[in-house]
Design an enzyme around this catalytic site. Structure first.
Site, PDB file in Angstrom:
ATOM      1  N   LYS A 252      96.415  73.905  27.129  1.00  0.00           N
ATOM      2  CA  LYS A 252      97.771  74.466  27.103  1.00  0.00           C
ATOM      3  C   LYS A 252      97.922  75.633  26.123  1.00  0.00           C
ATOM      4  O   LYS A 252      98.631  76.601  26.408  1.00  0.00           O
ATOM      5  CB  LYS A 252      98.796  73.375  26.790  1.00  0.00           C
ATOM      6  CG  LYS A 252      98.986  72.372  27.929  1.00  0.00           C
ATOM      7  CD  LYS A 252     100.099  71.389  27.612  1.00  0.00           C
ATOM      8  CE  LYS A 252     100.328  70.413  28.757  1.00  0.00           C
ATOM      9  NZ  LYS A 252     101.455  69.497  28.493  1.00  0.00           N
TER      10      LYS A 252
ATOM     11  N   ARG B 267     103.792  59.536  11.248  1.00  0.00           N
ATOM     12  CA  ARG B 267     102.975  58.880  10.225  1.00  0.00           C
ATOM     13  C   ARG B 267     102.483  59.902   9.200  1.00  0.00           C
ATOM     14  O   ARG B 267     102.483  59.644   8.006  1.00  0.00           O
ATOM     15  CB  ARG B 267     101.793  58.172  10.905  1.00  0.00           C
ATOM     16  CG  ARG B 267     100.978  57.283   9.994  1.00  0.00           C
ATOM     17  CD  ARG B 267     100.016  56.446  10.795  1.00  0.00           C
ATOM     18  NE  ARG B 267      99.244  57.268  11.742  1.00  0.00           N
ATOM     19  CZ  ARG B 267      98.459  56.771  12.673  1.00  0.00           C
ATOM     20  NH1 ARG B 267      98.347  55.465  12.837  1.00  0.00           N
ATOM     21  NH2 ARG B 267      97.782  57.569  13.478  1.00  0.00           N
TER      22      ARG B 267
ATOM     23  N   ASP C 272     107.640  71.189  30.545  1.00  0.00           N
ATOM     24  CA  ASP C 272     107.705  69.829  30.006  1.00  0.00           C
ATOM     25  C   ASP C 272     109.106  69.485  29.506  1.00  0.00           C
ATOM     26  O   ASP C 272     109.615  68.384  29.741  1.00  0.00           O
ATOM     27  CB  ASP C 272     106.686  69.645  28.881  1.00  0.00           C
ATOM     28  CG  ASP C 272     105.261  69.535  29.401  1.00  0.00           C
ATOM     29  OD1 ASP C 272     105.076  69.059  30.537  1.00  0.00           O
ATOM     30  OD2 ASP C 272     104.330  69.926  28.666  1.00  0.00           O
TER      31      ASP C 272
ATOM     32  N   LEU D 259     107.947  58.513  26.714  1.00  0.00           N
ATOM     33  CA  LEU D 259     107.194  59.439  27.552  1.00  0.00           C
ATOM     34  C   LEU D 259     106.001  58.766  28.219  1.00  0.00           C
ATOM     35  O   LEU D 259     105.481  59.252  29.225  1.00  0.00           O
ATOM     36  CB  LEU D 259     106.729  60.643  26.730  1.00  0.00           C
ATOM     37  CG  LEU D 259     107.696  61.836  26.681  1.00  0.00           C
ATOM     38  CD1 LEU D 259     109.096  61.427  26.257  1.00  0.00           C
ATOM     39  CD2 LEU D 259     107.158  62.925  25.773  1.00  0.00           C
TER      40      LEU D 259
ATOM     41  N   GLY E 202     109.050  57.036  31.440  1.00  0.00           N
ATOM     42  CA  GLY E 202     108.522  58.396  31.367  1.00  0.00           C
ATOM     43  C   GLY E 202     108.081  59.008  32.680  1.00  0.00           C
ATOM     44  O   GLY E 202     107.736  60.198  32.720  1.00  0.00           O
TER      45      GLY E 202
ATOM     46  N   GLY F 190     103.337  65.571  17.972  1.00  0.00           N
ATOM     47  CA  GLY F 190     102.299  66.277  18.719  1.00  0.00           C
ATOM     48  C   GLY F 190     102.890  67.271  19.703  1.00  0.00           C
ATOM     49  O   GLY F 190     104.057  67.660  19.608  1.00  0.00           O
TER      50      GLY F 190
ATOM     51  N   ALA G 285     103.711  66.923  22.859  1.00  0.00           N
ATOM     52  CA  ALA G 285     104.824  66.397  23.656  1.00  0.00           C
ATOM     53  C   ALA G 285     106.122  66.432  22.863  1.00  0.00           C
ATOM     54  O   ALA G 285     107.197  66.691  23.412  1.00  0.00           O
ATOM     55  CB  ALA G 285     104.517  64.975  24.110  1.00  0.00           C
TER      56      ALA G 285
ATOM     57  N   ALA H  97     103.381  65.790   7.041  1.00  0.00           N
ATOM     58  CA  ALA H  97     103.145  67.232   7.132  1.00  0.00           C
ATOM     59  C   ALA H  97     103.258  67.743   8.567  1.00  0.00           C
ATOM     60  O   ALA H  97     103.748  68.851   8.808  1.00  0.00           O
ATOM     61  CB  ALA H  97     101.774  67.581   6.557  1.00  0.00           C
TER      62      ALA H  97
END
Length: 280
Positions: A69, A155, A105, A219, A242, A132, A134, A158
């Site tokens: 992508k 989690r 998306d 999702l 999803g 991420g 998605a 950053a």
């Protein structure tokens, strides 16, 4: 002169798991179009060569999935606003000889909720689990629909902070320790992580902590009802799986390549649901 068969593709690495050929094949048959849509496995080192040969090979365009992508974003000569905001392209098409790139998306995400939970955009703050690719598409769609309080939980803090900085005002970043507190007044909970997939069972958040009006969507679509959705349903909350995102994100590409805007119907959904069932 007989017009050549209209050709499109989906490429990724691996790609054999893709349901996209079944989706587009259904629409081609439904509309009586002389067309094809094929899955093509292309390794990352071969992607540029594959794209360069598209027109010579008779393709009008196609879909791009993991891991291509970002590479598709770079190679597209023109990109739509969604692709620019997300930083990735999942749909390519030729227009006046120019290779254009878009990202559908976010459209798929929002259209799925439009279909299954009308009024979802007026529910209050949104909590997005995961940071991420998605998650980027979800945040882009939420901002487009007017959400002004989008809380990313990840989690690795950053990663969430990177998305906060990318999307700006109205987006905040949080570590997983803050999840319970963030759910207390949320109107929408979105899981963009792999948690809940077959073989990766678990709960990334507890829907019991959400207000009664909240909507929960995941999702993940294998299984269709993830542990998160099952827990939310048991709590009496509105849930959205999803699969509709997958189906709806395919619509704009089909229109670009084949000239007809298809519909996401119960018949199409049933066809893909049947394909999700493990074969004996």
């Amino acid at each position: 002169m007989v017009e050549a068969t209209k050709k499109a593709f989906v490429t990724g690495h691996p790609i054999k798991h893709s349901r996209s050929p079944k989706i587009h094949g259904h629409w081609l048959a439904q509309h009586g179009i002389d067309g094809s849509y094929e899955a093509i496995d292309v390794a990352p080192q071969d992607f540029a060569e594959f794209i360069a040969a598209l027109q010579a090979n008779g393709f009008r365009g196609g879909n791009v999935t993991i891991p291509h992508k970002e590479a598709a974003f770079a190679v597209a000569q023109r990109r739509d606003q969604a692709a620019e905001e997300i930083g990735a392209v999942n749909t390519l098409w030729f227009e006046d000889g120019v290779l254009r790139g878009g990202n559908t998306d976010g459209h798929g995400f929002a259209a799925n909720l439009d279909d299954c939970a009308p009024g979802w955009a007026n529910t209050g703050p949104a909590v997005v689990l995961g940071a991420g690719g998605a998650s980027r598409a979800v945040i882009q769609a939420l901002k487009q629909r007017g959400f002004s309080d989008i809380r990313i939980v990840n989690r690795t803090l950053a990663r969430a902070q990177e998305l906060r900085d990318r999307f700006g005002a109205g987006v905040s970043a949080h570590g997983t320790a803050a999840t319970d507190e963030l759910l207390a007044d949320a109107g929408l909970l979105v899981n963009t992580t792999a948690l809940g997939m077959v073989g990766n069972e678990g709960l990334a958040a507890d829907p019991a902590l959400l207000p009664d009006h909240a909507i929960v969507t995941d999702l993940v679509y294998v299984p269709l009802e993830t542990p998160l959705l099952a827990a939310a349903r048991a709590r009496g909350l509105k849930t959205v799986d999803g699969l509709g995102m997958l189906l709806n994100q395919a619509v704009p590409g089909f229109e670009h390549w084949f000239g007809v805007r298809p519909q996401v119907t119960a018949e199409l959904r049933a066809l893909i649901v049947a394909d999700l069932v493990p074969k004996p």
